[in-house]
Structures are given as C-alpha cells and as structure tokens.
Write a protein that holds these residues in place. Structure first.
Motif, short mmCIF file in Angstrom:
data_model
loop_
_atom_site.label_atom_id
_atom_site.label_comp_id
_atom_site.label_asym_id
_atom_site.label_seq_id
_atom_site.Cartn_x
_atom_site.Cartn_y
_atom_site.Cartn_z
N PRO A 7 0.80 -1.22 0.00
CA PRO A 7 0.00 0.00 0.00
C PRO A 7 0.84 1.28 0.00
CG PRO A 7 -0.63 -1.44 1.82
CD PRO A 7 0.56 -2.04 1.16
N SER A 8 2.09 1.21 0.43
CA SER A 8 2.91 2.42 0.48
C SER A 8 3.25 2.96 -0.90
CB SER A 8 4.20 2.17 1.26
OG SER A 8 5.03 1.27 0.55
N ILE A 9 3.08 2.16 -1.94
CA ILE A 9 3.39 2.60 -3.30
C ILE A 9 2.52 3.79 -3.69
CG2 ILE A 9 3.34 1.97 -5.75
CD1 ILE A 9 3.83 -0.92 -4.87
N SER A 10 1.26 3.77 -3.30
CA SER A 10 0.34 4.81 -3.74
C SER A 10 0.21 5.97 -2.77
CB SER A 10 -1.05 4.19 -3.97
OG SER A 10 -1.55 3.71 -2.75
N LYS A 11 0.97 5.96 -1.70
CA LYS A 11 0.91 7.08 -0.76
C LYS A 11 1.50 8.33 -1.40
CE LYS A 11 0.88 4.55 3.55
NZ LYS A 11 1.60 4.25 4.77
N THR A 12 0.86 9.45 -1.17
CA THR A 12 1.39 10.72 -1.66
C THR A 12 2.54 11.15 -0.77
OG1 THR A 12 -0.81 11.34 -2.42
CG2 THR A 12 0.79 13.11 -2.16
N LEU A 13 3.67 11.46 -1.40
CA LEU A 13 4.82 11.94 -0.64
C LEU A 13 4.59 13.38 -0.23
CD1 LEU A 13 7.74 10.59 -2.86
CD2 LEU A 13 7.01 9.71 -0.63
N PRO A 14 5.17 13.78 0.88
CA PRO A 14 5.12 15.20 1.23
C PRO A 14 5.76 16.03 0.12
CG PRO A 14 5.95 13.89 3.08
CD PRO A 14 5.86 12.98 1.89
N LEU A 15 5.28 17.25 -0.07
CA LEU A 15 5.76 18.12 -1.15
C LEU A 15 7.27 18.24 -1.18
CD1 LEU A 15 3.09 20.93 -1.01
CD2 LEU A 15 3.48 19.36 -2.89
N HIS A 16 7.89 18.44 0.00
CA HIS A 16 9.33 18.65 0.02
C HIS A 16 10.09 17.42 -0.46
CE1 HIS A 16 8.68 16.84 3.99
NE2 HIS A 16 9.94 16.46 3.93
N GLN A 17 9.54 16.21 -0.24
CA GLN A 17 10.19 15.00 -0.71
C GLN A 17 10.09 14.87 -2.23
OE1 GLN A 17 8.89 11.54 1.44
NE2 GLN A 17 9.80 12.24 3.34
N GLU A 18 9.06 15.44 -2.83
CA GLU A 18 8.92 15.43 -4.28
C GLU A 18 9.64 16.62 -4.91
OE1 GLU A 18 4.78 15.31 -5.26
OE2 GLU A 18 4.53 13.28 -4.52
N ALA A 37 -17.06 22.67 -2.59
CA ALA A 37 -16.65 21.27 -2.71
C ALA A 37 -15.31 21.11 -3.42
CB ALA A 37 -17.73 20.48 -3.45
N HIS A 38 -14.80 22.19 -4.03
CA HIS A 38 -13.53 22.15 -4.77
C HIS A 38 -12.70 23.40 -4.44
CE1 HIS A 38 -14.88 18.76 -7.22
NE2 HIS A 38 -16.05 19.36 -7.21
N PRO A 39 -12.22 23.52 -3.19
CA PRO A 39 -11.47 24.71 -2.80
C PRO A 39 -10.09 24.75 -3.43
CG PRO A 39 -11.39 23.09 -1.04
CD PRO A 39 -12.33 22.55 -2.10
N ILE A 40 -9.45 25.89 -3.39
CA ILE A 40 -8.14 26.08 -4.02
C ILE A 40 -7.09 25.14 -3.44
CG2 ILE A 40 -7.44 27.99 -2.51
CD1 ILE A 40 -6.67 27.54 -6.30
N GLU A 41 -7.20 24.78 -2.17
CA GLU A 41 -6.25 23.85 -1.57
C GLU A 41 -6.19 22.53 -2.33
OE1 GLU A 41 -7.79 26.47 1.74
OE2 GLU A 41 -8.68 25.40 0.06
N ALA A 42 -7.30 22.14 -2.94
CA ALA A 42 -7.37 20.87 -3.67
C ALA A 42 -6.49 20.87 -4.92
CB ALA A 42 -8.82 20.56 -4.04
N ALA A 43 -6.10 22.03 -5.41
CA ALA A 43 -5.19 22.12 -6.56
C ALA A 43 -3.75 22.38 -6.12
CB ALA A 43 -5.63 23.22 -7.51
N LEU A 44 -3.57 22.99 -4.96
CA LEU A 44 -2.24 23.40 -4.51
C LEU A 44 -1.56 22.40 -3.59
CD1 LEU A 44 -2.96 27.17 -3.77
CD2 LEU A 44 -2.06 26.14 -5.88
N LEU A 45 -2.34 21.57 -2.90
CA LEU A 45 -1.78 20.64 -1.92
C LEU A 45 -2.17 19.21 -2.29
CD1 LEU A 45 -2.82 22.61 1.29
CD2 LEU A 45 -0.62 22.71 0.09
N PRO A 46 -1.20 18.30 -2.43
CA PRO A 46 -1.54 16.92 -2.78
C PRO A 46 -2.38 16.27 -1.69
CG PRO A 46 0.82 17.14 -2.35
CD PRO A 46 0.22 18.51 -2.25
N GLY A 47 -3.29 15.43 -2.11
CA GLY A 47 -4.13 14.71 -1.18
C GLY A 47 -5.30 15.51 -0.63
N GLU A 48 -5.53 16.72 -1.13
CA GLU A 48 -6.60 17.57 -0.62
C GLU A 48 -7.86 17.54 -1.48
OE1 GLU A 48 -6.69 19.41 2.27
OE2 GLU A 48 -4.81 18.39 2.73
N GLY A 49 -7.90 16.70 -2.50
CA GLY A 49 -9.10 16.61 -3.33
C GLY A 49 -8.76 16.56 -4.81
N SER A 50 -9.76 16.79 -5.63
CA SER A 50 -9.61 16.61 -7.07
C SER A 50 -9.39 17.90 -7.83
CB SER A 50 -10.85 15.90 -7.62
OG SER A 50 -12.00 16.70 -7.36
N GLY A 51 -8.99 18.96 -7.16
CA GLY A 51 -8.71 20.20 -7.84
C GLY A 51 -9.68 21.31 -7.47
#
Length: 155
Positions: A7-18, A37-51
């Motif tokens: 399951p660790s394969i699909s985990k999102t890495l922290p931004l700094h690690q990427e 339902a689609h706030p700006i955080e969803a595009a700027l931060l991984p794992g926060e939604g679909s954009g």
C-alpha cells in the motif's frame, strides 16, 4: 508470476520529498471565487481533493503571494475537463512586488473534449518572485463554463 501487495506505493509523498514548494507554509492565496466542494487547496496541496473549481462562470484569477521573495525554476499546471467541449485560455504572470508591474510568462489556449486534460511544465528562471497570478478564461466562446485547475506546483 510473483505478486506483492504494498500500500505504500500509492501514498502521496510530502511536497518537500517530491521537490515541490510547500505553499501552505510559504504563501497566501487569493481567488476570485471557489466552489465549496472544490477549494483552491485541492489544486495546490496533494491529497486535498480533485482540484479547484470556480463558483461562478467566466474568467477567474488565482493569485499566489509569497511570504518572502522566492526563486522559481519550474511551474507545473494541470487542467482537466470531464463533461463539455470548450476552448480555454490561461495567462500566467509574475511580479517581484506590489509596486512592480506583472510580467507575462505564458499565454496558452486549449480545445477540450470531455474527459481530457492538459499538463504543462514551464522551465523558468524567475528570481525574487513575490506574486504569481493565473488568470483562467474557461470558455473563450462565452458558453458560461466554470474555471477549473487540477494542479499547480512550483519548484
């Protein structure tokens, strides 16, 4: 055939690690509108939604205000369309401060079909950036579409 469940394969890495900039810790964001339902955080931060998606049709602006002057080398954008045919234009600009004029980085147009996306990586050499502005006109023909942004990242 050998198989392993990991399951660790699909985990999102922290931004700094990427290698991506952590905007949550280093910037403020302004938007002209957003769908709850689609706030700006969803595009700027991984794992926060679909954009991010605007709450109202028509041109929209996303402004990133860096806490300190920041050097940028790469700007990564992803736009996705799932339902309609439309032509979109976006303009990406930057400035070294409030008293400095905005300078255009790129102006791009796309023709979307349902279930399509555009991925853009812009290699830049921008120094001491204080402000990045993304203006999205989701429907050049004026069909009342909502602006959307799947991802925006910086290095």
């Amino acid at each position: 055939m050998r198989k392993r469940i990991d399951p660790s394969i699909s985990k999102t890495l922290p931004l700094h690690q990427e290698g991506w900039m952590d905007l949550e810790a280093s910037a403020e964001v302004e938007v002209t509108s957003e769908d709850a339902a689609h706030p700006i955080e969803a595009a700027l931060l991984p794992g926060e939604g679909s954009g991010w998606r605007a709450a109202a049709p028509g041109p929209q602006t996303i402004r990133i205000l860096f806490d300190t002057p920041t050097d940028l080398r790469l700007i990564h954008l992803v736009f996705t369309e799932e339902t309609t045919h439309r032509a979109q234009e976006f303009v990406l600009r930057w400035s070294a401060g409030d008293d400095q004029p905005m300078q255009e980085i790129v102006r791009q147009q796309y023709n979307f079909t349902p279930i399509s996306s555009e991925v853009e990586d812009y290699a830049v050499d921008l120094q001491r950036v204080r402000r990045i502005e993304l203006e999205v006109n989701p429907s050049i023909g004026g069909f009342g579409s909502l602006a959307q942004l799947t991802e925006l990242r910086f290095r």
